[in-house]
Design an enzyme around this catalytic site. Structure first.
Site, mmCIF file in Angstrom:
data_model
loop_
_atom_site.group_PDB
_atom_site.id
_atom_site.type_symbol
_atom_site.label_atom_id
_atom_site.label_comp_id
_atom_site.label_asym_id
_atom_site.label_seq_id
_atom_site.Cartn_x
_atom_site.Cartn_y
_atom_site.Cartn_z
ATOM 1 N N ASP A 1 72.266 46.395 11.801
ATOM 2 C CA ASP A 1 71.328 47.359 11.215
ATOM 3 C C ASP A 1 71.555 48.769 11.746
ATOM 4 O OD1 ASP A 1 69.439 47.902 9.317
ATOM 5 O OD2 ASP A 1 67.722 47.271 10.512
ATOM 6 N N LYS B 1 72.081 52.531 11.627
ATOM 7 C CA LYS B 1 71.786 53.641 10.718
ATOM 8 C C LYS B 1 70.987 54.671 11.510
ATOM 9 C CE LYS B 1 67.783 51.256 8.888
ATOM 10 N NZ LYS B 1 67.095 50.831 7.677
ATOM 11 N N ASN C 1 67.523 53.928 13.120
ATOM 12 C CA ASN C 1 67.421 52.959 14.219
ATOM 13 C C ASN C 1 68.059 53.462 15.512
ATOM 14 O OD1 ASN C 1 66.011 51.201 12.674
ATOM 15 N ND2 ASN C 1 67.711 49.824 12.240
ATOM 16 N N ASP D 1 65.108 48.369 16.957
ATOM 17 C CA ASP D 1 64.908 47.488 15.805
ATOM 18 C C ASP D 1 65.999 46.421 15.708
ATOM 19 O OD1 ASP D 1 63.940 46.238 13.595
ATOM 20 O OD2 ASP D 1 63.590 48.062 12.445
ATOM 21 N N THR E 1 70.517 47.607 5.114
ATOM 22 C CA THR E 1 70.183 48.718 4.230
ATOM 23 C C THR E 1 71.359 48.915 3.290
ATOM 24 O OG1 THR E 1 68.831 49.716 5.946
ATOM 25 C CG2 THR E 1 69.637 51.185 4.218
#
Length: 363
Positions: free
Chosen positions: A177, A179, A182, A195, A212
Protein backbone atom coordinates in the site's frame (compact mmCIF):
# COMPACT_ATOMS: atom_id res chain seq x y z
CA UNK A 1 -1.70 19.59 -9.00
CA UNK A 2 -2.17 16.05 -7.73
CA UNK A 3 -4.64 14.17 -9.86
CA UNK A 4 -7.90 12.89 -8.46
CA UNK A 5 -7.62 9.23 -7.62
CA UNK A 6 -10.30 6.61 -7.36
CA UNK A 7 -9.96 4.44 -4.27
CA UNK A 8 -10.21 0.69 -4.31
CA UNK A 9 -12.33 -1.21 -1.88
CA UNK A 10 -11.63 -4.20 -4.06
CA UNK A 11 -12.85 -7.80 -3.79
CA UNK A 12 -14.32 -7.11 -0.36
CA UNK A 13 -10.83 -6.26 0.86
CA UNK A 14 -11.01 -2.46 1.27
CA UNK A 15 -8.56 -1.07 3.79
CA UNK A 16 -9.73 0.26 7.16
CA UNK A 17 -8.77 3.76 6.04
CA UNK A 18 -9.84 3.66 2.43
CA UNK A 19 -13.07 4.77 0.86
CA UNK A 20 -14.34 3.41 -2.44
CA UNK A 21 -14.42 5.85 -5.35
CA UNK A 22 -13.67 9.08 -3.55
CA UNK A 23 -11.13 11.54 -4.83
CA UNK A 24 -7.70 11.52 -3.31
CA UNK A 25 -8.06 15.02 -2.05
CA UNK A 26 -11.16 13.96 -0.10
CA UNK A 27 -9.86 10.59 1.02
CA UNK A 28 -9.85 9.84 4.72
CA UNK A 29 -6.60 10.05 6.61
CA UNK A 30 -4.87 6.77 7.41
CA UNK A 31 -3.83 5.54 10.81
CA UNK A 32 -1.12 7.72 12.18
CA UNK A 33 2.06 7.21 13.84
CA UNK A 34 5.58 9.55 16.04
CA UNK A 35 8.19 12.02 15.76
CA UNK A 36 11.73 11.25 16.59
CA UNK A 37 11.45 8.59 19.29
CA UNK A 38 13.15 5.25 18.74
CA UNK A 39 10.62 2.57 17.81
CA UNK A 40 9.52 0.13 20.48
CA UNK A 41 7.53 -2.87 19.35
CA UNK A 42 4.79 -4.72 21.19
CA UNK A 43 7.17 -7.63 21.63
CA UNK A 44 9.62 -5.65 23.75
CA UNK A 45 7.26 -3.27 25.50
CA UNK A 46 6.88 -4.26 29.14
CA UNK A 47 4.12 -1.84 30.07
CA UNK A 48 0.51 -3.01 30.08
CA UNK A 49 -1.87 -0.24 29.08
CA UNK A 50 -5.58 0.27 29.61
CA UNK A 51 -7.98 2.72 27.94
CA UNK A 52 -8.26 4.58 31.24
CA UNK A 53 -4.57 5.54 30.94
CA UNK A 54 -5.39 8.07 28.19
CA UNK A 55 -7.19 11.35 27.66
CA UNK A 56 -8.49 11.90 24.12
CA UNK A 57 -7.18 15.14 22.61
CA UNK A 58 -8.59 15.12 19.05
CA UNK A 59 -9.54 13.00 16.05
CA UNK A 60 -6.72 13.06 13.50
CA UNK A 61 -8.06 10.57 10.94
CA UNK A 62 -11.30 8.85 9.95
CA UNK A 63 -12.16 5.97 7.64
CA UNK A 64 -14.78 3.45 6.62
CA UNK A 65 -14.91 1.71 9.97
CA UNK A 66 -12.18 3.35 11.99
CA UNK A 67 -11.04 6.54 13.58
CA UNK A 68 -7.63 7.62 14.81
CA UNK A 69 -7.43 9.69 17.97
CA UNK A 70 -4.54 11.68 19.35
CA UNK A 71 -4.41 10.63 23.00
CA UNK A 72 -2.31 11.78 25.95
CA UNK A 73 -0.88 9.35 28.49
CA UNK A 74 -2.04 10.48 31.95
CA UNK A 75 1.10 9.05 33.59
CA UNK A 76 3.93 10.15 31.28
CA UNK A 77 2.11 13.07 29.54
CA UNK A 78 3.36 11.59 26.25
CA UNK A 79 1.25 11.51 23.07
CA UNK A 80 0.12 8.48 21.07
CA UNK A 81 -2.20 7.67 18.16
CA UNK A 82 -5.05 5.36 19.14
CA UNK A 83 -6.73 3.65 16.20
CA UNK A 84 -10.24 2.44 17.05
CA UNK A 85 -12.15 0.18 14.65
CA UNK A 86 -15.84 -0.69 14.91
CA UNK A 87 -16.12 -4.47 15.19
CA UNK A 88 -19.56 -4.73 13.44
CA UNK A 89 -18.18 -2.82 10.44
CA UNK A 90 -14.95 -4.86 10.35
CA UNK A 91 -17.10 -8.02 10.15
CA UNK A 92 -19.59 -6.57 7.65
CA UNK A 93 -16.79 -5.51 5.31
CA UNK A 94 -14.97 -8.85 5.76
CA UNK A 95 -11.86 -7.17 7.12
CA UNK A 96 -11.11 -9.60 9.95
CA UNK A 97 -8.03 -11.07 8.27
CA UNK A 98 -6.61 -7.67 7.36
CA UNK A 99 -6.92 -6.50 10.96
CA UNK A 100 -5.13 -9.62 12.20
CA UNK A 101 -2.46 -9.23 9.47
CA UNK A 102 -1.84 -5.64 10.52
CA UNK A 103 -1.32 -6.63 14.13
CA UNK A 104 0.90 -9.58 13.21
CA UNK A 105 3.12 -7.50 10.94
CA UNK A 106 3.44 -4.52 13.29
CA UNK A 107 4.23 -6.79 16.24
CA UNK A 108 7.18 -8.15 14.30
CA UNK A 109 8.75 -4.98 12.89
CA UNK A 110 11.09 -2.48 14.49
CA UNK A 111 12.56 0.11 12.14
CA UNK A 112 13.08 3.91 12.22
CA UNK A 113 10.98 4.41 9.07
CA UNK A 114 7.98 2.31 10.15
CA UNK A 115 5.16 3.10 12.55
CA UNK A 116 5.45 1.44 15.97
CA UNK A 117 2.69 -0.57 17.62
CA UNK A 118 2.69 -0.50 21.45
CA UNK A 119 -0.51 -2.24 22.49
CA UNK A 120 -3.72 -3.82 21.13
CA UNK A 121 -7.01 -4.33 22.91
CA UNK A 122 -10.68 -4.91 22.24
CA UNK A 123 -13.94 -4.46 24.10
CA UNK A 124 -17.50 -5.31 23.03
CA UNK A 125 -17.59 -2.59 20.38
CA UNK A 126 -14.09 -1.72 19.17
CA UNK A 127 -10.64 -3.02 18.29
CA UNK A 128 -7.86 -0.71 19.46
CA UNK A 129 -4.27 -0.24 18.29
CA UNK A 130 -1.99 2.12 20.22
CA UNK A 131 0.75 3.56 18.03
CA UNK A 132 3.21 6.40 18.12
CA UNK A 133 1.94 9.76 16.93
CA UNK A 134 3.75 11.32 13.98
CA UNK A 135 2.99 15.05 14.07
CA UNK A 136 4.32 16.15 10.65
CA UNK A 137 1.33 14.97 8.62
CA UNK A 138 1.12 13.08 5.32
CA UNK A 139 3.67 13.44 2.53
CA UNK A 140 0.64 13.75 0.26
CA UNK A 141 -0.27 17.13 1.86
CA UNK A 142 3.18 18.55 1.11
CA UNK A 143 3.13 17.18 -2.44
CA UNK A 144 -0.32 18.64 -3.05
CA UNK A 145 0.66 22.08 -1.73
CA UNK A 146 3.92 22.21 -3.74
CA UNK A 147 2.59 20.62 -6.94
CA UNK A 148 5.69 18.48 -7.35
CA UNK A 149 9.02 17.86 -5.65
CA UNK A 150 12.52 18.68 -6.90
CA UNK A 151 14.85 15.90 -8.01
CA UNK A 152 16.88 16.08 -4.76
CA UNK A 153 13.74 16.01 -2.59
CA UNK A 154 12.57 12.93 -4.50
CA UNK A 155 15.93 11.23 -3.90
CA UNK A 156 15.70 11.83 -0.13
CA UNK A 157 12.22 10.32 0.30
CA UNK A 158 12.92 7.48 -2.14
CA UNK A 159 16.13 6.53 -0.29
CA UNK A 160 14.33 6.28 3.07
CA UNK A 161 11.50 4.28 1.44
CA UNK A 162 14.00 1.89 -0.20
CA UNK A 163 15.44 1.14 3.26
CA UNK A 164 11.96 0.57 4.71
CA UNK A 165 10.97 -1.80 1.85
CA UNK A 166 14.30 -3.65 2.06
CA UNK A 167 13.73 -4.21 5.80
CA UNK A 168 10.14 -5.46 5.32
CA UNK A 169 11.17 -7.81 2.51
CA UNK A 170 14.01 -9.20 4.67
CA UNK A 171 11.25 -10.29 7.05
CA UNK A 172 9.18 -11.81 4.19
CA UNK A 173 6.61 -9.02 4.53
CA UNK A 174 5.04 -7.36 1.50
CA UNK A 175 3.64 -3.88 2.24
CA UNK A 176 1.19 -3.55 -0.70
CA UNK A 177 0.00 0.00 0.00
CA UNK A 178 2.81 2.41 -0.83
CA UNK A 179 1.49 5.88 -1.77
CA UNK A 180 1.95 9.46 -0.53
CA UNK A 181 -1.04 9.27 1.85
CA UNK A 182 0.60 6.41 3.77
CA UNK A 183 3.93 8.18 4.26
CA UNK A 184 4.02 10.40 7.34
CA UNK A 185 6.72 12.89 8.29
CA UNK A 186 7.98 13.01 11.85
CA UNK A 187 8.86 16.26 13.62
CA UNK A 188 12.33 16.30 12.03
CA UNK A 189 11.11 15.52 8.50
CA UNK A 190 12.01 11.82 8.24
CA UNK A 191 9.44 9.34 6.91
CA UNK A 192 7.27 6.78 8.67
CA UNK A 193 5.26 4.26 6.66
CA UNK A 194 1.83 3.79 8.18
CA UNK A 195 -1.42 1.88 7.53
CA UNK A 196 -0.37 -1.77 7.41
CA UNK A 197 -3.91 -3.03 6.74
CA UNK A 198 -2.79 -4.58 3.43
CA UNK A 199 0.64 -5.76 4.62
CA UNK A 200 1.10 -9.50 4.67
CA UNK A 201 3.64 -12.09 5.76
CA UNK A 202 4.37 -14.11 2.61
CA UNK A 203 5.01 -17.81 2.58
CA UNK A 204 4.82 -17.82 -1.22
CA UNK A 205 2.53 -15.65 -3.32
CA UNK A 206 -0.83 -14.11 -2.55
CA UNK A 207 -3.83 -13.55 -4.83
CA UNK A 208 -5.88 -10.86 -3.10
CA UNK A 209 -6.79 -7.85 -5.22
CA UNK A 210 -6.15 -4.93 -2.90
CA UNK A 211 -4.58 -1.50 -3.01
CA UNK A 212 -5.15 1.85 -4.69
CA UNK A 213 -5.81 1.58 -8.46
CA UNK A 214 -3.00 3.91 -9.64
CA UNK A 215 -0.43 1.94 -7.64
CA UNK A 216 -1.43 -1.64 -8.50
CA UNK A 217 1.16 -3.80 -10.25
CA UNK A 218 0.05 -5.67 -13.42
CA UNK A 219 0.27 -9.08 -11.71
CA UNK A 220 -2.22 -7.91 -9.03
CA UNK A 221 -4.73 -6.75 -11.66
CA UNK A 222 -4.32 -10.00 -13.60
CA UNK A 223 -4.68 -12.16 -10.46
CA UNK A 224 -1.50 -14.03 -11.34
CA UNK A 225 -0.39 -14.27 -7.74
CA UNK A 226 1.97 -11.62 -6.46
CA UNK A 227 4.77 -11.07 -4.00
CA UNK A 228 7.43 -8.54 -3.03
CA UNK A 229 7.80 -7.23 -6.60
CA UNK A 230 4.57 -5.22 -6.16
CA UNK A 231 6.30 -2.88 -3.68
CA UNK A 232 9.03 -2.03 -6.22
CA UNK A 233 6.40 -1.34 -8.89
CA UNK A 234 4.60 0.98 -6.44
CA UNK A 235 7.88 2.78 -5.70
CA UNK A 236 8.24 3.48 -9.43
CA UNK A 237 4.73 4.97 -9.47
CA UNK A 238 5.47 6.99 -6.33
CA UNK A 239 8.74 8.45 -7.66
CA UNK A 240 6.96 9.46 -10.89
CA UNK A 241 4.13 11.10 -8.89
CA UNK A 242 6.52 12.93 -6.53
CA UNK A 243 8.50 14.45 -9.41
CA UNK A 244 5.70 14.96 -11.98
CA UNK A 245 2.88 15.93 -9.58
CA UNK A 246 0.57 13.26 -11.00
CA UNK A 247 0.76 9.44 -11.33
CA UNK A 248 1.90 7.77 -14.57
CA UNK A 249 -1.39 5.89 -15.09
CA UNK A 250 -4.63 7.72 -14.35
CA UNK A 251 -8.20 7.78 -15.58
CA UNK A 252 -11.66 8.74 -14.31
CA UNK A 253 -12.45 5.16 -13.30
CA UNK A 254 -10.39 2.24 -11.98
CA UNK A 255 -10.91 0.06 -15.06
CA UNK A 256 -9.45 2.74 -17.32
CA UNK A 257 -6.46 2.92 -14.97
CA UNK A 258 -6.02 -0.88 -15.09
CA UNK A 259 -6.03 -0.85 -18.90
CA UNK A 260 -3.30 1.80 -18.94
CA UNK A 261 -1.18 -0.11 -16.41
CA UNK A 262 -1.44 -3.30 -18.47
CA UNK A 263 -0.56 -1.38 -21.66
CA UNK A 264 2.50 -0.08 -19.80
CA UNK A 265 2.95 3.06 -21.89
CA UNK A 266 4.92 5.75 -20.04
CA UNK A 267 4.95 9.43 -20.98
CA UNK A 268 7.40 11.47 -18.93
CA UNK A 269 7.21 15.23 -18.37
CA UNK A 270 10.13 16.97 -20.08
CA UNK A 271 11.73 18.28 -16.88
CA UNK A 272 12.47 14.81 -15.43
CA UNK A 273 16.14 13.92 -14.93
CA UNK A 274 17.54 11.31 -17.37
CA UNK A 275 18.55 8.89 -14.60
CA UNK A 276 15.23 9.03 -12.80
CA UNK A 277 13.41 8.21 -16.02
CA UNK A 278 15.67 5.19 -16.40
CA UNK A 279 14.97 4.11 -12.80
CA UNK A 280 11.20 4.48 -13.17
CA UNK A 281 11.26 2.44 -16.39
CA UNK A 282 13.16 -0.33 -14.59
CA UNK A 283 10.59 -0.40 -11.77
CA UNK A 284 7.57 -0.26 -14.10
CA UNK A 285 8.46 -3.43 -15.99
CA UNK A 286 5.46 -5.70 -16.61
CA UNK A 287 7.58 -8.84 -16.30
CA UNK A 288 8.31 -8.98 -12.56
CA UNK A 289 11.26 -11.35 -13.10
CA UNK A 290 13.01 -8.41 -14.80
CA UNK A 291 11.77 -5.71 -12.40
CA UNK A 292 14.47 -3.79 -10.53
CA UNK A 293 14.49 -4.78 -6.85
CA UNK A 294 13.03 -8.19 -7.60
CA UNK A 295 16.08 -9.79 -9.14
CA UNK A 296 18.88 -11.78 -7.50
CA UNK A 297 20.51 -8.85 -5.67
CA UNK A 298 17.19 -7.38 -4.48
CA UNK A 299 17.39 -3.89 -3.00
CA UNK A 300 21.14 -3.71 -3.67
CA UNK A 301 20.37 -3.30 -7.39
CA UNK A 302 18.12 -0.34 -6.54
CA UNK A 303 20.74 1.30 -4.31
CA UNK A 304 23.38 1.01 -7.03
CA UNK A 305 21.28 2.83 -9.64
CA UNK A 306 22.85 6.04 -10.96
CA UNK A 307 19.96 8.21 -9.70
CA UNK A 308 21.03 7.39 -6.15
CA UNK A 309 24.76 8.01 -6.75
CA UNK A 310 24.84 10.90 -4.22
CA UNK A 311 23.28 8.80 -1.42
CA UNK A 312 25.36 7.52 1.51
CA UNK A 313 23.37 4.33 2.14
CA UNK A 314 25.01 3.75 5.54
CA UNK A 315 23.65 7.10 6.73
CA UNK A 316 20.05 6.59 5.55
CA UNK A 317 18.63 4.20 8.20
CA UNK A 318 20.51 6.17 10.88
CA UNK A 319 18.45 9.22 9.89
CA UNK A 320 21.59 11.16 9.03
CA UNK A 321 20.44 12.52 5.66
CA UNK A 322 19.14 16.09 5.88
CA UNK A 323 15.35 16.21 5.33
CA UNK A 324 14.26 18.66 2.60
CA UNK A 325 11.02 19.57 4.41
CA UNK A 326 10.89 20.27 8.15
CA UNK A 327 7.23 20.19 9.27
CA UNK A 328 5.96 23.07 11.39
CA UNK A 329 5.40 21.34 14.73
CA UNK A 330 5.05 23.55 17.82
CA UNK A 331 4.89 20.71 20.36
CA UNK A 332 4.66 16.92 20.58
CA UNK A 333 0.85 16.89 20.46
CA UNK A 334 0.46 19.45 17.67
CA UNK A 335 -2.37 18.44 15.29
CA UNK A 336 -2.08 21.38 12.87
CA UNK A 337 -0.62 19.20 10.08
CA UNK A 338 -3.77 17.05 9.96
CA UNK A 339 -7.33 17.85 8.91
CA UNK A 340 -9.86 18.66 11.62
CA UNK A 341 -12.76 16.27 12.15
CA UNK A 342 -16.03 16.76 14.02
CA UNK A 343 -16.03 15.00 17.40
CA UNK A 344 -19.46 13.46 16.80
CA UNK A 345 -21.40 10.79 18.66
CA UNK A 346 -19.23 8.13 17.04
CA UNK A 347 -18.97 5.84 20.06
CA UNK A 348 -22.70 5.15 20.50
CA UNK A 349 -22.72 1.67 19.04
CA UNK A 350 -24.39 -1.46 20.27
CA UNK A 351 -22.11 -4.16 21.73
CA UNK A 352 -21.18 -7.12 19.54
CA UNK A 353 -22.60 -10.56 20.45
CA UNK A 354 -20.07 -12.95 22.09
CA UNK A 355 -19.98 -15.29 19.05
CA UNK A 356 -18.70 -12.39 16.87
CA UNK A 357 -16.14 -11.41 19.49
CA UNK A 358 -14.64 -14.93 19.29
CA UNK A 359 -12.91 -13.92 16.02
CA UNK A 360 -10.92 -11.27 17.90
CA UNK A 361 -10.20 -13.11 21.16
CA UNK A 362 -6.43 -12.96 20.52
CA UNK A 363 -6.43 -9.33 19.42
Amino acid sequence: MATTKAKAGLNNEGSPYRETNVSRTEASSPALSAGGAAPLSVANNSRTYSLDDFDTVATVGTGTFGRVFLVKDKKTRGFFALKAMKIPDVIRLKQEQHVHNEKEVLTEVNHPFLITLFWTHHDERFLYMLMDYVPGGELFSYLRSRGRFSNSTGIFYSAEIVCAIEYLHSKEIVYRDLKPENILLDGEGHIRLTDFGFAKKLSDRTWTLCGTPEYLAPEVIQSKGHGRAVDWWALGVLIFEMLAGYPPFFDDNPFGIYQKILAGKLEFPRHLDFYVKDLIKKFLVIDRARRLGNMKNGAEDVKKHRWFKSVDWEAVPNRRLKPPIIPKVSHEGDTSNFDTYPEDEWKKDTPVPPKDLEIFKNF
